[in-house]
Design a protein around this motif. Structure first.
Motif, short mmCIF file in Angstrom:
data_model
loop_
_atom_site.label_atom_id
_atom_site.label_comp_id
_atom_site.label_asym_id
_atom_site.label_seq_id
_atom_site.Cartn_x
_atom_site.Cartn_y
_atom_site.Cartn_z
N ILE A 190 0.85 -1.19 0.00
CA ILE A 190 0.00 0.00 0.00
C ILE A 190 0.89 1.24 0.00
O ILE A 190 0.65 2.20 -0.73
CB ILE A 190 -0.95 0.01 1.21
CG1 ILE A 190 -2.05 -1.06 1.04
CG2 ILE A 190 -1.59 1.39 1.40
CD1 ILE A 190 -2.95 -1.23 2.24
N TYR A 191 1.93 1.19 0.82
CA TYR A 191 2.88 2.32 0.85
C TYR A 191 3.58 2.45 -0.50
O TYR A 191 3.74 3.56 -1.02
CB TYR A 191 3.91 2.10 1.95
CG TYR A 191 4.90 3.24 2.05
CD1 TYR A 191 4.62 4.37 2.81
CD2 TYR A 191 6.13 3.18 1.38
CE1 TYR A 191 5.52 5.42 2.90
CE2 TYR A 191 7.03 4.23 1.46
CZ TYR A 191 6.72 5.35 2.22
OH TYR A 191 7.61 6.40 2.29
N SER A 238 2.35 5.84 -2.15
CA SER A 238 3.18 6.82 -1.45
C SER A 238 3.09 8.20 -2.09
O SER A 238 3.28 9.22 -1.42
CB SER A 238 4.64 6.35 -1.41
OG SER A 238 5.15 6.20 -2.72
N ILE A 281 0.01 7.99 3.15
CA ILE A 281 0.30 6.67 3.71
C ILE A 281 1.48 6.80 4.67
O ILE A 281 2.55 7.28 4.28
CB ILE A 281 0.66 5.65 2.60
CG1 ILE A 281 -0.41 5.66 1.50
CG2 ILE A 281 0.82 4.26 3.20
CD1 ILE A 281 -1.80 5.30 1.98
N PHE A 288 4.17 1.88 7.53
CA PHE A 288 3.68 0.76 6.72
C PHE A 288 4.86 0.03 6.08
O PHE A 288 4.90 -1.20 6.04
CB PHE A 288 2.75 1.27 5.62
CG PHE A 288 1.30 1.40 6.03
CD1 PHE A 288 0.96 1.81 7.31
CD2 PHE A 288 0.28 1.12 5.14
CE1 PHE A 288 -0.37 1.95 7.70
CE2 PHE A 288 -1.06 1.24 5.52
CZ PHE A 288 -1.38 1.66 6.79
#
Length: 276
Positions: free
Chosen positions: A27-28, A32, A37, A41
């Motif tokens: 997800i990061y 990003s 974020i 993470f």
């Protein structure tokens, strides 16, 4: 809170923990650019590769067919090479962000070395010639130069290959130099497997490798947490120590499906958001 009755973590539980941390890390990676974020993470994501490598080493040791195990990983690597290429070509992000994730290639090349290291040991015990096997081990290093040769030849022919072509090539020809995580992760896999019968030595060796990843820049918070934070891999040693020598439920093919699926979903979502 009492830990009475806690029997440690089996391989399935370790994999599930790694999957959760992996999703946070990705997800990061994919979002990003939004600047929303949190960096922690990806701090947690530093634990992912080592835990998976640890689980992979155990799986390789216990598998009934090491050849089939290696073949599954190669198929996964080739699949990721193809789809990493196609999805980026069909749905390009405005920032030309490539999908470089291919953990199967890293696992395959690691298992490849483990397999032939064992062959060398067997040949030595049986007084057989080990030179052919040693030569096989060198092959991946030689194949590592194929992308460079492809670049040189294509330039001479006036053909411009973008980075996605090399993603495709690396999926079919995993090399110890260019797989995801790089050679250090492959080395970690080999060491973790080689010392699997001595957990203390295994964890000590692993810890030394992780701390050696610190590339300098001063022992200050800014540098340790925001610049050179790869050393955080060391915390996955805790999970290695919690391993209880049990397999668990297995979910044999879950990761083969979940891993590429979540990569492509996150990439496509990040592309859609960026295009808005």
């Amino acid at each position: 809170m009492s830990l009475t009755g806690f029997k440690g973590l089996n391989i399935t539980q370790l994999k599930l923990i790694a999957i959760i941390l992996m999703v946070l890390d990705h997800i990061y990676e994919f979002f990003s650019y939004t600047n929303v974020i949190p960096i922690w993470f990806t701090w947690l994501g530093r634990l992912v590769f080592p835990i998976f490598m640890f689980a992979m080493a155990e799986g390789f040791y216990y598998t009934k067919s090491k050849e089939k195990y290696m073949l599954r990983l190669y198929i996964g690597s080739a699949f990721m090479g193809i789809f990493n290429f196609l999805i980026v070509e069909i749905f390009p992000r405005p920032d030309s962000f490539p999908i470089l994730n291919n953990i199967f290639g890293t696992f395959f090349i690691t298992v490849f070395y483990l397999y032939y290291i064992e062959k060398i040991k067997e040949n030595k015990q049986n007084n057989k010639n080990i030179i052919p096997t040693v030569l096989i081990i060198i092959v991946p290093f030689i194949l590592s130069f194929i992308p460079a040769l492809t670049t040189m030849i294509s330039n001479n022919l006036g053909i411009n290959f973008n980075s996605n072509v090399y993603v495709l090539l690396n999926g079919f020809i995993p090399s110890p130099l260019f797989v995801e995580g790089g050679p250090i992760v492959v080395i970690i896999g080999i060491i973790v497997y080689s010392l699997r019968n001595n957990r203390n030595k295994q964890v000590i060796a692993y810890t030394v490798i992780c701390l050696s990843l610190y590339t300098g820049g001063g022992f200050n918070i800014q540098n340790l947490l925001y610049t050179n934070y790869q050393w955080m891999m060391v915390f996955s040693a805790v999970f290695m120590l919690l391993y209880n020598e049990e397999k668990g439920n297995g979910y044999k093919y879950m990761f083969y499906i979940f891993y590429p699926s979540h990569i492509y979903i996150l990439y496509l979502l990040s592309t859609i958001i960026m295009l808005k």
